[in-house]
Write a protein that holds these residues in place. Sequence first.
Motif, short mmCIF file in Angstrom:
data_model
loop_
_atom_site.label_atom_id
_atom_site.label_comp_id
_atom_site.label_asym_id
_atom_site.label_seq_id
_atom_site.Cartn_x
_atom_site.Cartn_y
_atom_site.Cartn_z
N LYS A 119 -44.98 -12.77 54.80
CA LYS A 119 -44.13 -12.27 53.72
C LYS A 119 -43.71 -13.41 52.80
O LYS A 119 -43.67 -13.26 51.58
N GLU A 120 -43.39 -14.55 53.40
CA GLU A 120 -42.95 -15.70 52.61
C GLU A 120 -44.08 -16.21 51.72
O GLU A 120 -43.86 -16.57 50.56
N GLN A 121 -45.30 -16.25 52.26
CA GLN A 121 -46.44 -16.71 51.47
C GLN A 121 -46.73 -15.73 50.33
O GLN A 121 -47.01 -16.16 49.20
N LYS A 122 -46.65 -14.45 50.62
CA LYS A 122 -46.86 -13.44 49.57
C LYS A 122 -45.81 -13.58 48.48
O LYS A 122 -46.12 -13.51 47.29
N ALA A 123 -44.56 -13.78 48.89
CA ALA A 123 -43.48 -13.95 47.92
C ALA A 123 -43.71 -15.20 47.07
O ALA A 123 -43.47 -15.19 45.85
N ALA A 124 -44.20 -16.27 47.68
CA ALA A 124 -44.47 -17.51 46.95
C ALA A 124 -45.60 -17.31 45.94
O ALA A 124 -45.52 -17.80 44.80
N VAL A 125 -46.64 -16.57 46.34
CA VAL A 125 -47.75 -16.30 45.42
C VAL A 125 -47.25 -15.49 44.23
O VAL A 125 -47.52 -15.83 43.07
N GLU A 126 -46.50 -14.41 44.51
CA GLU A 126 -46.00 -13.58 43.42
C GLU A 126 -45.02 -14.34 42.53
O GLU A 126 -45.04 -14.19 41.31
N SER A 127 -44.20 -15.19 43.12
CA SER A 127 -43.27 -16.00 42.34
C SER A 127 -44.03 -16.92 41.40
O SER A 127 -43.68 -17.05 40.22
N ARG A 128 -45.08 -17.54 41.90
CA ARG A 128 -45.89 -18.45 41.08
C ARG A 128 -46.60 -17.68 39.96
O ARG A 128 -46.66 -18.14 38.82
N LEU A 129 -47.09 -16.49 40.28
CA LEU A 129 -47.75 -15.67 39.25
C LEU A 129 -46.76 -15.29 38.15
O LEU A 129 -47.11 -15.30 36.96
N LEU A 130 -45.53 -14.98 38.52
CA LEU A 130 -44.52 -14.64 37.53
C LEU A 130 -44.17 -15.84 36.64
O LEU A 130 -43.90 -15.69 35.45
#
Length: 181
Positions: A119-130
């Motif tokens: 979940k943390e990795q997914k959140a980091a990916v989405e945060s970076r994409l944003l």
Amino acid sequence: MAKRIGTIYGDALFSLALEEERVDRFAEEITLAAQVFRDNEELMKLLNHPEIVKEEKTALVENAFRGRVSDEVLGFFHVVITKDRHNDLPEIFVHFLDRVRKYKKIGRASVTSAVELTKEQKAAVESRLLEVTDYRSFETDYVVKPEIIGGLIIRLDDRVVDSSLKTQLDTLCRQLSRIRL
């Protein structure tokens, strides 16, 4: 030609949603309708049957969706059937929902990894994409493909960022094969 029809009708429906100030509601209804059409092959077979007249097809769709979608969306279905464009409904739905996502600044991304991301990795990916885009949120599909060995492959619109180890190794192999000793 089907793409063009899907675009024309999808744009018309989107304009109606904006005019009625009900973009979110129409998006929910079209998502529901798309699912119904996908799940019920019989419905599409009946709409495509040459011996069933347009009035019966319209009544069939009305019975299927009355009370589940707004009168405006139901009226839109009537127009599509009257114009013999019911085969184009899937493309119309896709185009309309794409317009809604663009309007609401919702990006769509596909992230491929060698292992399941936390979940943390997914959140980091989405945060970076944003951070690197103008989108406000993302609809992200996560795919696991062990053959990429490691790293990520991110597809966003028409762009691909491939940092997979497989690609890096392939690139290194090509570079090494060009070296003359």
